[in-house]
Design a protein around this motif. Structure first.
Motif, PDB file in Angstrom:
ATOM      1  N   LEU A  62      -4.560 -11.903   1.403  1.00  0.00           N
ATOM      2  CA  LEU A  62      -4.153 -10.631   2.003  1.00  0.00           C
ATOM      3  C   LEU A  62      -4.826  -9.456   1.298  1.00  0.00           C
ATOM      4  O   LEU A  62      -5.338  -8.533   1.945  1.00  0.00           O
ATOM      5  N   GLU A  63      -4.860  -9.511  -0.008  1.00  0.00           N
ATOM      6  CA  GLU A  63      -5.484  -8.450  -0.801  1.00  0.00           C
ATOM      7  C   GLU A  63      -6.999  -8.382  -0.524  1.00  0.00           C
ATOM      8  O   GLU A  63      -7.559  -7.300  -0.332  1.00  0.00           O
ATOM      9  N   GLU A  64      -7.635  -9.541  -0.489  1.00  0.00           N
ATOM     10  CA  GLU A  64      -9.074  -9.578  -0.218  1.00  0.00           C
ATOM     11  C   GLU A  64      -9.387  -9.047   1.180  1.00  0.00           C
ATOM     12  O   GLU A  64     -10.321  -8.263   1.356  1.00  0.00           O
ATOM     13  N   GLU A  65      -8.596  -9.467   2.155  1.00  0.00           N
ATOM     14  CA  GLU A  65      -8.814  -9.010   3.529  1.00  0.00           C
ATOM     15  C   GLU A  65      -8.591  -7.504   3.651  1.00  0.00           C
ATOM     16  O   GLU A  65      -9.341  -6.809   4.342  1.00  0.00           O
ATOM     17  N   SER A  66      -7.577  -7.008   2.983  1.00  0.00           N
ATOM     18  CA  SER A  66      -7.288  -5.579   3.022  1.00  0.00           C
ATOM     19  C   SER A  66      -8.440  -4.784   2.422  1.00  0.00           C
ATOM     20  O   SER A  66      -8.866  -3.765   2.975  1.00  0.00           O
ATOM     21  N   ASN A  67      -8.935  -5.247   1.286  1.00  0.00           N
ATOM     22  CA  ASN A  67     -10.075  -4.571   0.651  1.00  0.00           C
ATOM     23  C   ASN A  67     -11.322  -4.646   1.528  1.00  0.00           C
ATOM     24  O   ASN A  67     -12.079  -3.679   1.624  1.00  0.00           O
ATOM     25  N   LYS A  68     -11.524  -5.772   2.149  1.00  0.00           N
ATOM     26  CA  LYS A  68     -12.682  -5.951   3.019  1.00  0.00           C
ATOM     27  C   LYS A  68     -12.614  -5.009   4.221  1.00  0.00           C
ATOM     28  O   LYS A  68     -13.604  -4.344   4.572  1.00  0.00           O
ATOM     29  N   VAL A  69     -11.440  -4.913   4.852  1.00  0.00           N
ATOM     30  CA  VAL A  69     -11.261  -4.019   6.005  1.00  0.00           C
ATOM     31  C   VAL A  69     -11.491  -2.571   5.592  1.00  0.00           C
ATOM     32  O   VAL A  69     -12.170  -1.807   6.294  1.00  0.00           O
ATOM     33  N   SER A  70     -10.959  -2.202   4.447  1.00  0.00           N
ATOM     34  CA  SER A  70     -11.128  -0.833   3.955  1.00  0.00           C
ATOM     35  C   SER A  70     -12.606  -0.528   3.689  1.00  0.00           C
ATOM     36  O   SER A  70     -13.112   0.541   4.072  1.00  0.00           O
ATOM     37  N   LYS A 116     -15.307  14.806   0.778  1.00  0.00           N
ATOM     38  CA  LYS A 116     -13.967  14.893   0.180  1.00  0.00           C
ATOM     39  C   LYS A 116     -12.940  14.182   1.075  1.00  0.00           C
ATOM     40  O   LYS A 116     -12.073  13.457   0.593  1.00  0.00           O
ATOM     41  N   TRP A 117     -13.084  14.413   2.377  1.00  0.00           N
ATOM     42  CA  TRP A 117     -12.152  13.794   3.320  1.00  0.00           C
ATOM     43  C   TRP A 117     -12.265  12.270   3.262  1.00  0.00           C
ATOM     44  O   TRP A 117     -11.270  11.559   3.215  1.00  0.00           O
ATOM     45  N   LEU A 118     -13.483  11.760   3.219  1.00  0.00           N
ATOM     46  CA  LEU A 118     -13.720  10.318   3.153  1.00  0.00           C
ATOM     47  C   LEU A 118     -13.165   9.735   1.858  1.00  0.00           C
ATOM     48  O   LEU A 118     -12.526   8.676   1.852  1.00  0.00           O
ATOM     49  N   VAL A 148      -6.192   7.094  -0.341  1.00  0.00           N
ATOM     50  CA  VAL A 148      -4.924   6.792   0.333  1.00  0.00           C
ATOM     51  C   VAL A 148      -4.852   5.305   0.670  1.00  0.00           C
ATOM     52  O   VAL A 148      -3.818   4.659   0.460  1.00  0.00           O
ATOM     53  N   THR A 149      -5.938   4.763   1.164  1.00  0.00           N
ATOM     54  CA  THR A 149      -5.971   3.340   1.511  1.00  0.00           C
ATOM     55  C   THR A 149      -5.735   2.469   0.280  1.00  0.00           C
ATOM     56  O   THR A 149      -4.949   1.514   0.320  1.00  0.00           O
ATOM     57  N   GLU A 150      -6.399   2.800  -0.814  1.00  0.00           N
ATOM     58  CA  GLU A 150      -6.200   2.050  -2.052  1.00  0.00           C
ATOM     59  C   GLU A 150      -4.768   2.184  -2.558  1.00  0.00           C
ATOM     60  O   GLU A 150      -4.170   1.213  -3.044  1.00  0.00           O
ATOM     61  N   SER A 151      -4.196   3.385  -2.430  1.00  0.00           N
ATOM     62  CA  SER A 151      -2.804   3.596  -2.857  1.00  0.00           C
ATOM     63  C   SER A 151      -1.837   2.786  -2.010  1.00  0.00           C
ATOM     64  O   SER A 151      -0.888   2.185  -2.532  1.00  0.00           O
ATOM     65  N   VAL A 152      -2.072   2.765  -0.706  1.00  0.00           N
ATOM     66  CA  VAL A 152      -1.206   1.979   0.189  1.00  0.00           C
ATOM     67  C   VAL A 152      -1.296   0.504  -0.169  1.00  0.00           C
ATOM     68  O   VAL A 152      -0.266  -0.196  -0.232  1.00  0.00           O
ATOM     69  N   ASN A 153      -2.509   0.025  -0.403  1.00  0.00           N
ATOM     70  CA  ASN A 153      -2.671  -1.381  -0.808  1.00  0.00           C
ATOM     71  C   ASN A 153      -1.951  -1.658  -2.122  1.00  0.00           C
ATOM     72  O   ASN A 153      -1.277  -2.681  -2.268  1.00  0.00           O
ATOM     73  N   LEU A 154      -2.099  -0.743  -3.047  1.00  0.00           N
ATOM     74  CA  LEU A 154      -1.457  -0.906  -4.346  1.00  0.00           C
ATOM     75  C   LEU A 154       0.060  -0.902  -4.198  1.00  0.00           C
ATOM     76  O   LEU A 154       0.755  -1.750  -4.761  1.00  0.00           O
ATOM     77  N   ILE A 155       0.577   0.031  -3.436  1.00  0.00           N
ATOM     78  CA  ILE A 155       2.024   0.143  -3.249  1.00  0.00           C
ATOM     79  C   ILE A 155       2.585  -1.069  -2.509  1.00  0.00           C
ATOM     80  O   ILE A 155       3.659  -1.567  -2.833  1.00  0.00           O
TER      81      ILE A 155
END
Length: 167
Positions: free
Chosen positions: A59-67, A91-93, A99-106
């Motif tokens: 799940l973690e690998e797939e999430s990182n890959k999608v991001s 800056k926006w990117l 945010v994506t990394e934070s959501v994955n982390l959380i």
């Protein structure tokens, strides 16, 4: 008392002691089986935990890959338009990536921590139970040996009582 009757009584007592000892051995074998089942349960739990860890890793690998794929696609889209990335867009990117990394982390970190704690506690529990079961098995073996000695002494004493002339 006639010798034949004394011999029968002595044999009956021996048979009673033998049956009692065999029942005790059967009970000990049952305890050994129960111990093995308990240890098998730990094996099944370990398989389940290993599967959970693999699933979480996937799940973690797939999430990182999608991001990563999403980020690359956005950057490629901007490049295809022929415009240069401006500071605001960059800056926006970066914010989106943060945010994506934070959501994955959380979302994934608590599961990982919980699994790690569960695995560690299961490992400690299994080690403690194995140690306890080994001690119990050793104690049962010692006790059985002492009981067998006591029964042999009792049988010998009964033979002397019921057949004093042959003692």
């Amino acid at each position: 008392m006639p010798a034949v009757k004394e011999k029968q009584i002595s044999n009956q007592f021996e048979m009673i002691w033998d049956v009692w000892l065999n029942n005790l051995k059967t009970a000990q074998n049952f305890q050994d089986d129960v111990q093995q089942k308990a240890l098998q349960a730990f094996s099944y739990q370990k398989e389940l935990l290993d599967f959970s860890v693999k699933t979480l890793n996937t799940l973690e690998e797939e999430s990182n890959k999608v991001s990563k794929d999403w980020n690359e696609k956005v950057q490629n889209s901007v490049k295809q338009t022929g415009k240069k990335e401006d500071v605001q867009f960059s800056k926006w990117l970066n914010s989106i990536q943060d945010v994506t990394e934070s959501v994955n982390l959380i979302s994934l970190k608590p599961s990982r921590v919980l699994l790690d704690v569960w695995i560690e506690s299961q490992s400690q529990l299994e080690a403690n139970i194995k140690k306890t079961l080994d001690i119990q098995k050793q104690e049962r073996a010692k006790n059985l040996e002492k009981i067998e000695e006591l029964i042999e002494q009792t049988k010998a004493t009964q033979k002397e009582i019921f057949n004093p002339s042959k003692a």
